[in-house]
Motif scaffolding. Structure first.
Motif, PDB file in Angstrom:
ATOM      1  N   PHE A  21      50.443  33.553  48.019  1.00  0.00           N
ATOM      2  CA  PHE A  21      51.399  33.069  49.017  1.00  0.00           C
ATOM      3  C   PHE A  21      52.659  33.933  49.029  1.00  0.00           C
ATOM      4  O   PHE A  21      53.190  34.279  50.089  1.00  0.00           O
ATOM      5  CB  PHE A  21      51.748  31.615  48.701  1.00  0.00           C
ATOM      6  N   PHE A  22      53.118  34.318  47.841  1.00  0.00           N
ATOM      7  CA  PHE A  22      54.293  35.179  47.727  1.00  0.00           C
ATOM      8  C   PHE A  22      54.055  36.524  48.398  1.00  0.00           C
ATOM      9  O   PHE A  22      54.905  37.026  49.152  1.00  0.00           O
ATOM     10  CB  PHE A  22      54.639  35.369  46.250  1.00  0.00           C
ATOM     11  N   ALA A  23      52.898  37.130  48.133  1.00  0.00           N
ATOM     12  CA  ALA A  23      52.575  38.429  48.723  1.00  0.00           C
ATOM     13  C   ALA A  23      52.511  38.337  50.247  1.00  0.00           C
ATOM     14  O   ALA A  23      53.005  39.222  50.957  1.00  0.00           O
ATOM     15  CB  ALA A  23      51.244  38.941  48.171  1.00  0.00           C
ATOM     16  N   PHE A  24      51.916  37.250  50.738  1.00  0.00           N
ATOM     17  CA  PHE A  24      51.815  37.081  52.193  1.00  0.00           C
ATOM     18  C   PHE A  24      53.196  36.919  52.825  1.00  0.00           C
ATOM     19  O   PHE A  24      53.504  37.547  53.847  1.00  0.00           O
ATOM     20  CB  PHE A  24      50.947  35.869  52.506  1.00  0.00           C
ATOM     21  N   MET A  25      54.055  36.070  52.228  1.00  0.00           N
ATOM     22  CA  MET A  25      55.385  35.824  52.792  1.00  0.00           C
ATOM     23  C   MET A  25      56.225  37.107  52.793  1.00  0.00           C
ATOM     24  O   MET A  25      56.936  37.395  53.756  1.00  0.00           O
ATOM     25  CB  MET A  25      56.094  34.726  51.996  1.00  0.00           C
ATOM     26  N   LEU A  26      56.144  37.865  51.707  1.00  0.00           N
ATOM     27  CA  LEU A  26      56.933  39.089  51.627  1.00  0.00           C
ATOM     28  C   LEU A  26      56.411  40.140  52.606  1.00  0.00           C
ATOM     29  O   LEU A  26      57.199  40.891  53.206  1.00  0.00           O
ATOM     30  CB  LEU A  26      56.902  39.629  50.196  1.00  0.00           C
ATOM     31  N   THR A  27      55.106  40.206  52.789  1.00  0.00           N
ATOM     32  CA  THR A  27      54.532  41.139  53.761  1.00  0.00           C
ATOM     33  C   THR A  27      55.006  40.807  55.172  1.00  0.00           C
ATOM     34  O   THR A  27      55.422  41.697  55.935  1.00  0.00           O
ATOM     35  CB  THR A  27      52.988  41.085  53.710  1.00  0.00           C
ATOM     36  N   GLU A  28      54.938  39.539  55.524  1.00  0.00           N
ATOM     37  CA  GLU A  28      55.373  39.105  56.855  1.00  0.00           C
ATOM     38  C   GLU A  28      56.851  39.412  57.079  1.00  0.00           C
ATOM     39  O   GLU A  28      57.237  39.920  58.144  1.00  0.00           O
ATOM     40  CB  GLU A  28      55.106  37.602  56.999  1.00  0.00           C
ATOM     41  N   ALA A  29      57.694  39.115  56.087  1.00  0.00           N
ATOM     42  CA  ALA A  29      59.133  39.371  56.215  1.00  0.00           C
ATOM     43  C   ALA A  29      59.416  40.866  56.312  1.00  0.00           C
ATOM     44  O   ALA A  29      60.254  41.304  57.113  1.00  0.00           O
ATOM     45  CB  ALA A  29      59.875  38.766  55.020  1.00  0.00           C
ATOM     46  N   PHE A  30      58.720  41.670  55.512  1.00  0.00           N
ATOM     47  CA  PHE A  30      58.945  43.111  55.519  1.00  0.00           C
ATOM     48  C   PHE A  30      58.546  43.720  56.865  1.00  0.00           C
ATOM     49  O   PHE A  30      59.245  44.595  57.402  1.00  0.00           O
ATOM     50  CB  PHE A  30      58.142  43.765  54.391  1.00  0.00           C
TER      51      PHE A  30
END
Length: 466
Positions: A21-30
């Motif tokens: 979930f962390f990786a997905f959220m950071l990817t989307e934000a980036f």
């Protein structure tokens, strides 16, 4: 017999889910941040919309690949290749400055992240089948991921944080999938019998409810994403901590009385979130409105995550149903973002607030079966019957399995262990599954019953029945 505790396998699975979930959220934000720089702030919402579609397709691709790859070896090879490609797409995205390369790498990163997430959702559903701690472990893990994202985005250069988090998260997830003792990913688990399958009418109600909730979330997301791209407001600042709060609160609430209060509390937060629309256009009241929106988002995410994780193991296609909430959310929000922002730009926030309130009422009506069940007084805990009636062997087995929170699959293996002298291979042959899968079931049964051997399991069972 002691009540089931949180097992080490469940804790490891929750960490894996949180990292994904962390990786997905950071990817989307980036991607949103990079889009504002490369393509301009006006392109953020269209790119965000396309990214949601890629995410939904990524979840669906896991189910499709699982059907295409029947062998364990081919599944392991496919997951390894896709994990490497995901890291490669993230590296390319980090250095992409040309619009075409940026859009291609962004699409690939979200598609592959979605695929790996679908894999993790499925594994989580199988791990937590029958667990009393699904909500709190998932909610706490996702809340911790949001807190970590807040720290990373405010204290570390985003490009550095992005690539490190993607590599570490994907590597951990892939290791967990390949090496975990209860690896449900690479082989088909023992199917449920037909009489224990869930009612698909309720599943349809869940889908409709998630669609309506996603429409509310999509309207708010469209406005806030655009504001963040224009640097009007910072949606990743301190106000985002309310998202973590909502996830953790909803997670603990989900475990009370077997999810009965989760639909009601989610509907209540939806009604509160409708009010936040009136605050988004004013910088002074923006914080309060965004805080309400994030609080609702936490309950909404836990609702569609936990409800479908519960449903998936009892369906004929668990690899599809485990991530169904995320699939429905992705496509619905994608269809909502651009129209909602155009409406906001044309007539302001009042119309969106009214529509949000109407959708909240519809959600209330759709979830009435779940809400009414919460109002019914709880049934007394099933215990041993009075001495006036003799327990049948099947009833004793059922009570023991329920007390230890064994799944129907594990109960079938338990019955073989207790009532026959069959070895592992003979049990596997009688249940039409592999020897390796039987060994995984036995490992899970030992862990839940706090025993280490077949003799210890038999003694534990006899102590319980006596």
């Amino acid at each position: 017999m002691k009540r089931q505790k949180i097992t080490s396998s469940e804790l490891l699975c929750a960490i894996c889910f949180a990292l994904c979930f962390f990786a997905f959220m950071l990817t989307e934000a980036f991607i949103n941040e990079r889009c504002a720089v490369i393509l301009g702030s006006s392109a953020v919402n269209p790119v965000y919309t396309f990214g949601l579609v890629c995410t939904g397709l990524g979840f669906l691709s896991f189910s499709l690949l699982r059907r295409l790859c029947k062998k364990e070896k081919s599944r392991k090879t496919a997951q390894t290749i896709l994990g490497i490609l995901c890291i490669g797409a993230a590296v390319v995205l980090l250095f992409a400055n040309q619009p075409a390369l940026f859009l291609t790498s962004s699409s690939a990163a979200l598609l592959l992240t979605g695929h790996i997430s679908g894999c993790v959702y499925y594994n989580t559903a199988m791990y937590f089948a029958g667990s009393r701690y699904t909500g709190r472990l998932i909610g706490t893990g996702m809340g911790a991921a949001i807190l970590l994202q807040f720290v990373v985005q405010n204290l570390i250069p985003q490009s550095v944080a992005f690539i490190i988090s993607i590599i570490f998260s994907v590597a951990f997830v892939m290791y967990f999938i390949m090496k975990a003792p209860k690896d449900w990913i690479l082989e088909n688990p023992l199917p449920y019998s037909s009489e224990t399958r869930k009612d698909f009418k309720k599943a349809l109600l869940l889908i409709v409810a998630v669609v309506l909730m996603s429409l509310v979330a999509g309207m708010i997301d469209s406005v806030l994403t655009a504001f963040n791209a224009e640097k009007s407001y910072d949606i990743y600042g301190g106000v985002r901590l309310f998202y973590a709060l909502g996830l953790i609160l909803a997670g603990f609430l989900a475990d009370i009385r077997e999810r009965k209060y989760l639909p009601l509390s989610t509907v209540c937060t939806i009604l509160l979130s409708s009010v936040c629309m009136f605050f988004l256009s004013d910088e002074v009241s923006y914080f309060a409105g965004t805080a309400l929106m994030y609080l609702y988002s936490g309950f909404y995410v836990i609702f569609f995550t936990v409800m479908f994780l519960d449903f998936a193991p009892k369906s004929s296609r668990p690899e599809l149903w485990a991530g169904m909430g995320r699939i429905v959310r992705s496509f619905t929000v994608a269809a909502t973002v651009l129209p909602a922002f155009n409406i906001y730009g044309a007539v302001g926030n009042t119309v969106l607030a009214v529509v949000s309130c109407l959708l909240s009422i519809l959600i209330l009506l759709v979830l009435l079966p779940y809400l009414s069940s919460a109002a019914v007084s709880p049934k007394p805990t099933e215990e041993l019957p009075s001495e006036s009636r003799e327990l049948s062997p099947q009833e004793r087995l059922k009570l023991y399995a329920r007390r230890c929170s064994l799944t129907p699959r594990e109960t079938e293996v338990l019955e073989k262990l207790l009532t026959t002298e069959d070895g592992v291979q003979e049990i596997a042959d009688s249940l039409y599954i592999s020897r390796r899968m039987v060994q995984r079931y036995i490992s899970s049964i030992y862990e839940k019953t706090e025993t280490k051997t077949r003799l210890g399991l038999f003694q534990s069972y006899m102590n319980f029945t006596e």
